[in-house]
Write a protein that holds these residues in place. Structure first.
Motif, PDB file in Angstrom:
ATOM      1  N   GLU A  22     -28.371  39.277 -54.900  1.00  0.00           N
ATOM      2  CA  GLU A  22     -27.195  39.587 -54.083  1.00  0.00           C
ATOM      3  C   GLU A  22     -26.547  40.867 -54.581  1.00  0.00           C
ATOM      4  O   GLU A  22     -26.609  41.213 -55.759  1.00  0.00           O
ATOM      5  CB  GLU A  22     -26.194  38.427 -54.103  1.00  0.00           C
ATOM      6  N   LEU A  23     -25.938  41.579 -53.637  1.00  0.00           N
ATOM      7  CA  LEU A  23     -25.139  42.737 -53.983  1.00  0.00           C
ATOM      8  C   LEU A  23     -23.709  42.268 -54.202  1.00  0.00           C
ATOM      9  O   LEU A  23     -23.137  41.584 -53.340  1.00  0.00           O
ATOM     10  CB  LEU A  23     -25.192  43.786 -52.867  1.00  0.00           C
ATOM     11  N   VAL A  24     -23.138  42.618 -55.336  1.00  0.00           N
ATOM     12  CA  VAL A  24     -21.781  42.178 -55.649  1.00  0.00           C
ATOM     13  C   VAL A  24     -20.864  43.383 -55.770  1.00  0.00           C
ATOM     14  O   VAL A  24     -21.304  44.511 -56.021  1.00  0.00           O
ATOM     15  CB  VAL A  24     -21.755  41.344 -56.952  1.00  0.00           C
ATOM     16  N   THR A  25     -19.599  43.162 -55.573  1.00  0.00           N
ATOM     17  CA  THR A  25     -18.598  44.219 -55.650  1.00  0.00           C
ATOM     18  C   THR A  25     -18.336  44.589 -57.109  1.00  0.00           C
ATOM     19  O   THR A  25     -18.690  43.835 -58.031  1.00  0.00           O
ATOM     20  CB  THR A  25     -17.281  43.763 -55.021  1.00  0.00           C
ATOM     21  N   PRO A  26     -17.699  45.733 -57.352  1.00  0.00           N
ATOM     22  CA  PRO A  26     -17.331  46.068 -58.729  1.00  0.00           C
ATOM     23  C   PRO A  26     -16.496  44.984 -59.403  1.00  0.00           C
ATOM     24  O   PRO A  26     -16.695  44.702 -60.595  1.00  0.00           O
ATOM     25  CB  PRO A  26     -16.550  47.367 -58.567  1.00  0.00           C
ATOM     26  N   ALA A  27     -15.600  44.372 -58.652  1.00  0.00           N
ATOM     27  CA  ALA A  27     -14.766  43.317 -59.248  1.00  0.00           C
ATOM     28  C   ALA A  27     -15.617  42.114 -59.631  1.00  0.00           C
ATOM     29  O   ALA A  27     -15.416  41.505 -60.695  1.00  0.00           O
ATOM     30  CB  ALA A  27     -13.670  42.901 -58.265  1.00  0.00           C
ATOM     31  N   GLU A  28     -16.557  41.767 -58.773  1.00  0.00           N
ATOM     32  CA  GLU A  28     -17.436  40.640 -59.092  1.00  0.00           C
ATOM     33  C   GLU A  28     -18.344  40.964 -60.271  1.00  0.00           C
ATOM     34  O   GLU A  28     -18.608  40.097 -61.120  1.00  0.00           O
ATOM     35  CB  GLU A  28     -18.269  40.278 -57.859  1.00  0.00           C
ATOM     36  N   ALA A  29     -18.801  42.195 -60.348  1.00  0.00           N
ATOM     37  CA  ALA A  29     -19.627  42.608 -61.481  1.00  0.00           C
ATOM     38  C   ALA A  29     -18.816  42.546 -62.775  1.00  0.00           C
ATOM     39  O   ALA A  29     -19.314  42.117 -63.825  1.00  0.00           O
ATOM     40  CB  ALA A  29     -20.165  44.011 -61.260  1.00  0.00           C
ATOM     41  N   GLN A  30     -17.562  42.980 -62.701  1.00  0.00           N
ATOM     42  CA  GLN A  30     -16.694  42.946 -63.873  1.00  0.00           C
ATOM     43  C   GLN A  30     -16.471  41.512 -64.344  1.00  0.00           C
ATOM     44  O   GLN A  30     -16.433  41.239 -65.549  1.00  0.00           O
ATOM     45  CB  GLN A  30     -15.347  43.583 -63.529  1.00  0.00           C
ATOM     46  N   ALA A  31     -16.373  40.583 -63.388  1.00  0.00           N
ATOM     47  CA  ALA A  31     -16.192  39.182 -63.758  1.00  0.00           C
ATOM     48  C   ALA A  31     -17.439  38.625 -64.437  1.00  0.00           C
ATOM     49  O   ALA A  31     -17.357  37.808 -65.356  1.00  0.00           O
ATOM     50  CB  ALA A  31     -15.853  38.362 -62.515  1.00  0.00           C
TER      51      ALA A  31
ATOM     52  N   LEU B  62     -17.129  42.589 -70.597  1.00  0.00           N
ATOM     53  CA  LEU B  62     -17.112  43.561 -71.687  1.00  0.00           C
ATOM     54  C   LEU B  62     -17.374  44.981 -71.199  1.00  0.00           C
ATOM     55  O   LEU B  62     -17.192  45.944 -71.947  1.00  0.00           O
ATOM     56  CB  LEU B  62     -18.141  43.198 -72.766  1.00  0.00           C
ATOM     57  N   LEU B  63     -17.809  45.130 -69.958  1.00  0.00           N
ATOM     58  CA  LEU B  63     -18.004  46.454 -69.366  1.00  0.00           C
ATOM     59  C   LEU B  63     -16.645  46.920 -68.844  1.00  0.00           C
ATOM     60  O   LEU B  63     -16.193  46.506 -67.788  1.00  0.00           O
ATOM     61  CB  LEU B  63     -19.031  46.379 -68.229  1.00  0.00           C
ATOM     62  N   GLU B  64     -16.006  47.819 -69.581  1.00  0.00           N
ATOM     63  CA  GLU B  64     -14.614  48.147 -69.299  1.00  0.00           C
ATOM     64  C   GLU B  64     -14.406  49.524 -68.681  1.00  0.00           C
ATOM     65  O   GLU B  64     -13.466  49.726 -67.919  1.00  0.00           O
ATOM     66  CB  GLU B  64     -13.790  48.078 -70.600  1.00  0.00           C
ATOM     67  N   GLU B  65     -15.249  50.481 -69.012  1.00  0.00           N
ATOM     68  CA  GLU B  65     -14.944  51.868 -68.660  1.00  0.00           C
ATOM     69  C   GLU B  65     -15.973  52.449 -67.691  1.00  0.00           C
ATOM     70  O   GLU B  65     -16.673  53.401 -68.009  1.00  0.00           O
ATOM     71  CB  GLU B  65     -14.871  52.714 -69.930  1.00  0.00           C
ATOM     72  N   ASN B  66     -16.082  51.856 -66.526  1.00  0.00           N
ATOM     73  CA  ASN B  66     -16.962  52.433 -65.504  1.00  0.00           C
ATOM     74  C   ASN B  66     -16.151  52.623 -64.236  1.00  0.00           C
ATOM     75  O   ASN B  66     -15.961  51.704 -63.446  1.00  0.00           O
ATOM     76  CB  ASN B  66     -18.174  51.537 -65.233  1.00  0.00           C
ATOM     77  N   LYS B  67     -15.677  53.847 -64.034  1.00  0.00           N
ATOM     78  CA  LYS B  67     -14.873  54.156 -62.858  1.00  0.00           C
ATOM     79  C   LYS B  67     -15.744  54.568 -61.662  1.00  0.00           C
ATOM     80  O   LYS B  67     -15.245  54.744 -60.559  1.00  0.00           O
ATOM     81  CB  LYS B  67     -13.896  55.310 -63.186  1.00  0.00           C
ATOM     82  N   ASN B  68     -17.049  54.738 -61.906  1.00  0.00           N
ATOM     83  CA  ASN B  68     -17.939  55.214 -60.843  1.00  0.00           C
ATOM     84  C   ASN B  68     -18.693  54.096 -60.132  1.00  0.00           C
ATOM     85  O   ASN B  68     -19.431  54.349 -59.183  1.00  0.00           O
ATOM     86  CB  ASN B  68     -18.974  56.179 -61.434  1.00  0.00           C
ATOM     87  N   MET B  69     -18.531  52.857 -60.583  1.00  0.00           N
ATOM     88  CA  MET B  69     -19.317  51.769 -60.020  1.00  0.00           C
ATOM     89  C   MET B  69     -19.022  51.573 -58.533  1.00  0.00           C
ATOM     90  O   MET B  69     -17.868  51.467 -58.117  1.00  0.00           O
ATOM     91  CB  MET B  69     -19.040  50.459 -60.767  1.00  0.00           C
ATOM     92  N   LEU B  70     -20.105  51.549 -57.739  1.00  0.00           N
ATOM     93  CA  LEU B  70     -19.984  51.290 -56.299  1.00  0.00           C
ATOM     94  C   LEU B  70     -20.281  49.841 -55.967  1.00  0.00           C
ATOM     95  O   LEU B  70     -19.711  49.269 -55.032  1.00  0.00           O
ATOM     96  CB  LEU B  70     -20.949  52.203 -55.523  1.00  0.00           C
ATOM     97  N   ALA B  71     -21.204  49.250 -56.695  1.00  0.00           N
ATOM     98  CA  ALA B  71     -21.613  47.867 -56.487  1.00  0.00           C
ATOM     99  C   ALA B  71     -22.586  47.524 -57.596  1.00  0.00           C
ATOM    100  O   ALA B  71     -22.857  48.344 -58.483  1.00  0.00           O
ATOM    101  CB  ALA B  71     -22.261  47.678 -55.114  1.00  0.00           C
ATOM    102  N   ALA B  72     -23.130  46.326 -57.554  1.00  0.00           N
ATOM    103  CA  ALA B  72     -24.134  45.923 -58.532  1.00  0.00           C
ATOM    104  C   ALA B  72     -25.093  44.947 -57.877  1.00  0.00           C
ATOM    105  O   ALA B  72     -24.747  44.243 -56.919  1.00  0.00           O
ATOM    106  CB  ALA B  72     -23.488  45.302 -59.762  1.00  0.00           C
ATOM    107  N   LEU B  73     -26.310  44.927 -58.392  1.00  0.00           N
ATOM    108  CA  LEU B  73     -27.339  44.006 -57.918  1.00  0.00           C
ATOM    109  C   LEU B  73     -27.448  42.873 -58.931  1.00  0.00           C
ATOM    110  O   LEU B  73     -27.665  43.119 -60.119  1.00  0.00           O
ATOM    111  CB  LEU B  73     -28.677  44.743 -57.788  1.00  0.00           C
TER     112      LEU B  73
END
Length: 813
Positions: free
Chosen positions: A117-126, A130-141
């Protein structure tokens, strides 16, 4: 040590143990494994143990799923703990191109049956707080079913499973030579004695090139050196465990080009070395001292990865380092294993060049044992066949390509991307002339072959993307030139064989599924497997002197020659010659092709004197002994002009000069792809392959069940009697901005019903055309379908075969 076995596996790493296990699962109990020291002593014991299921190929994805399936069942079967952590895997997309890649993949994952599934940056952060400093994230697989496993434990479990079924494992047993016996068996000479067997399976990891050399093979693999670090306890990881939270998924972040996962109470960090810093190992043989050893830490080669990773995951930099693990493992030019028959040798099997033995072990054990025991595979494993590389894949070439493959492992890659290392290697005499005229080159079987031609003022450099680019305009112009005037396609890399001898006709007739052509005629014929699936496709012509001239895809040179050689009669009544390097080929094609060629030859090119699907030999320009075949892959009037390579330069100049007044244009592979899609011409290893039967690939018109026995005939008769459940159909897809490619899912009324085997934009028709493997009941023209393209559902429908010129009047003109 025992003196006889049906099959002997050489190498006691994860892959060797998996093959032994797979053979016993299929009922072969008289099997043995020889290991020079101890099980897991090579690359296995220090592996990171990651099991990522991500693969853009349906075949690779299904094989990795098989690995997971096998590993998940081992503990219950053997009673041995394997350390399986199904924690999932998370891949971060920071750019549009990476997100396009993941969107495209989602359709393939559905076909593979893999949860993703493709998840949002907020879902990836959840998922990875520990991944704190990624301002460029568009989404995650996110792959919830991925994980990591204990390499030594899973290897020992498979070894136990094999032993429990009767297999024997001989440790401290070093192989020192091989001998083929008069009866066809193999003698393996070791430091512990000799063992006679029917089948040899080489799974020797870092020793692959040395083992291959003893068998007379140059294995196209060289070990690379990779490293990872394990930290001291990380407070945030310990707190998650205290709270009973699940293990975080394995993190892959293109921002620091590496992976991070939990390891005990700490973290494991594995940065990917870039090409300029990558070290190779055992290029000239594994050192005598090396066994279950590690190499010295090399922090400088990945310093930038560390710095970036600590910025993005500050917890990584707040604790100490407990251990560095740096060691070698095998690598090939395409980062895929070599799994299948050895070329030129009977009953010798290769399982080498495995970039990640833990990832691939289960799958190789399952599918290689299936191939050995049952004679064929249940899925298409052609992407792993060791014969996909020809004799161009020498050590110097392999060294450069391996460095490039692993050194760019974490970089963004694109469909159809051409990488520059070790190029140009094989070039026809036309190379400089075509380069002067804007050729943008691709590599096929080591040869340079034009991809497309950049007009004056446009940089002759490929434009890589998951979407349409400006080059589509120029590819379209090449297509229109073939449809309306005339084009020249450089086809020298095509594989070319000659078959002669008093037994040639009878021998070929028993192999090919079509009737052999009469003297002076040409046809399309297929070499099938015993299961009726497609092993090879040939354009076959019978020359006046009785020679059969056979042409197949460049990729199949070593592969097809090996398959045919192993079928040759032992009485010497048939001679098979590989003449690929002796003859070049130009295709002159389009409504004005006759006008261009007729001024260069005394051969009468009229319909009456030179009909469609015929062959004649003569002079063209200054070139002698030119074989002209009136066939082509573009669906227009045209000839394939096979000439002695020494004449190519003068012949090219003559054709270009003659073509000036007729609007001749140089044509590349990308235009050729569009042209063949418009004609519903299937492509080998995509629309037809060793998994799909000839009927499933819709090759009925080339199959002659009434001609007598040929390989695969009985299987096709049984399939026909039972009923054909699925077939390849031509479909159109409404597209804008991006096209179908391969392996995408096909839906009908919201239900997954099939998959694309190949597709792309049809410039003559103005929409995508693709081949879809569908249930036969849906293969009716007008049936509405949907295909996801970069995550967006596009309307599609089944159309009649050969949407361009369905009656083939253009080719006969």
């Amino acid at each position: 040590m025992q003196t006889h076995a049906r099959a002997v596996v050489i190498g006691g790493g994860c892959v060797g143990a998996a093959i032994l296990y797979g053979l016993t699962k299929r009922g072969w109990t008289d099997v043995a494994l020889l290991e020079r020291t101890q099980l897991t002593a090579g690359s296995t014991w220090h592996a990171a143990g990651l099991i990522p299921s991500y693969a853009r190929s349906i075949n690779i994805g299904r094989m990795i799923s098989k690995t997971i399936e096998i590993y998940e069942g081992l503990e219950a079967e053997t009673g041995q703990h394997v350390g399986w952590h199904k924690c999932g895997q998370l891949r971060i997309a920071n750019t549009r191109d990476r997100l396009d890649e993941y969107k495209s993949y989602m359709s393939v994952a559905a076909v593979q049956g893999i949860r993703a599934e493709l998840v949002t940056p907020a879902e990836a952060q959840a998922l990875w707080p520990l991944l704190e400093e990624n301002k460029n994230m568009l989404a995650a697989l996110y792959h919830p079913d991925d994980g990591h496993i204990a390499p030594a434990d899973v290897t020992q479990a498979m070894a136990k499973g094999a032993r429990d079924r009767g297999a024997k494992i001989h440790l401290n047993t070093e192989v020192r030579g091989f001998e083929r016996l008069p009866g066809g068996e193999w003698k393996i000479i070791t430091n512990q004695g000799e063992i006679i067997c029917e089948h040899i399976i080489s799974a020797t990891g870092n020793y692959a090139r040395q083992t291959g050399a003893m068998l007379g093979l140059e294995i196209p693999a060289i070990p690379i050196v990779h490293q990872y670090w394990i930290t001291d306890a990380v407070p945030e990881v310990m707190e998650r465990k205290r709270q009973g939270l699940p293990e975080m998924p394995i993190l892959r972040e293109e921002g620091f080009e590496g992976y991070l996962r939990e390891e005990g109470d700490g973290l494991m960090f594995g940065p990917y070395e870039r090409t300029e810093h990558l070290k190779l190992f055992a290029e000239n043989g594994v050192p005598e001292w090396f066994g279950a050893d590690l190499l010295e830490e090399d922090f400088d080669s990945v310093a930038w990865n560390w710095e970036r990773a600590i910025e993005m995951v500050p917890a990584l930099g707040r604790v100490g380092i407990k251990a560095n693990v740096r060691g070698p493992f095998q690598m090939t030019a395409d980062e895929l294993p070599l799994m299948g028959p050895a070329w030129g040798l009977e009953n010798v099997w290769i399982a080498e060049g495995v970039p990640g033995g833990i990832l691939w072990g289960g799958a190789i054990g399952y599918y290689l044992s299936e191939r050995i025991v049952e004679g064929a595979n249940s899925v298409d494993t052609s992407e792993l066949d060791p014969r996909r590389f020809g004799d161009y894949a020498n050590k110097n070439w392999t060294r450069e390509k391996v460095r490039e493959a692993w050194g760019t492992h974490a970089e963004q890659h694109y469909p159809g991307e051409e990488r520059p290392a070790a190029r140009p290697q094989k070039t026809a005499p036309s190379y400089d002339r075509l380069s002067e005229r804007g050729a943008v080159w691709a590599a096929l079987n080591g040869w340079e072959m034009p991809n497309w031609f950049a007009p004056a003022g446009v940089e002759a450099k490929d434009q890589n993307s998951w979407r349409w680019t400006e080059k589509g305009k120029y590819v379209g112009e090449e297509v229109h030139a073939v449809r309306n005037a005339v084009g020249l396609v450089e086809m020298t890399p095509m594989t070319k064989f000659e078959v002669t001898g008093p037994g040639a006709e009878l021998w070929l007739d028993g192999i090919l599924a079509n009737r052999l052509p009469a003297t002076g005629r040409v046809n399309l014929s297929h070499h099938l497997t015993m299961k009726g699936t497609v092993q090879a496709e040939y354009v076959v012509s019978r020359l006046e002197d009785g020679t059969f001239y056979m042409i197949s895809t460049p990729r199949a040179e070593r592969w097809n020659f090996d398959d045919l050689s192993k079928l040759l009669p032992r009485d010497g009544s048939v001679q098979l010659r590989n003449v690929t390097n002796e003859r070049g080929c130009f295709t002159i094609v389009g409504p004005k092709a006759r006008d261009v060629l007729q001024s260069l030859t005394e051969i009468d090119l009229s319909n009456e004197a030179f009909p469609w699907f015929s062959v004649q030999t003569g002079n063209v320009g200054l070139a002698s002994d030119v074989r002209l075949l009136r066939v082509n892959y573009e669906g227009e009037l045209g000839w394939e002009v096979y000439h002695p390579l020494c004449y190519q330069r003068s012949l090219l100049d003559a054709v270009l000069k003659s073509g000036e007044q007729h609007g001749l244009r140089l044509i590349g592979l990308q235009a050729l792809e569009s042209l063949r899609l418009e004609k519903s011409y299937r492509a080998m290893y995509r629309d037809m392959n060793p998994e799909l039967t000839a009927f499933e690939s819709s090759l009925d018109r080339f199959i002659r069940l009434d001609k007598g026995e040929f390989i695969g005939r009985n299987a096709l008769l049984q399939e026909k009697e039972k009923g054909i459940a699925r077939r390849s159909f031509t479909i159109s897809i409404d597209t804008e901005g991006a096209s179908s490619m391969i392996h995408e899912a096909v839906y009908h009324d919201g239900v997954l019903v099939g998959r694309i085997t190949s597709g792309g934009y049809a410039y003559t028709l103005g929409h995508d055309v693709a081949f879809a493997l569908l249930p036969v009941e849906l293969g009716v023209a007008g049936t509405a379908l949907e295909v996801p393209i970069l995550g967006e559902m596009r309307k599609a429908c089944v159309i009649e075969e050969s949407p361009y010129d369905p009656k083939a009047l253009r080719g006969r003109m």
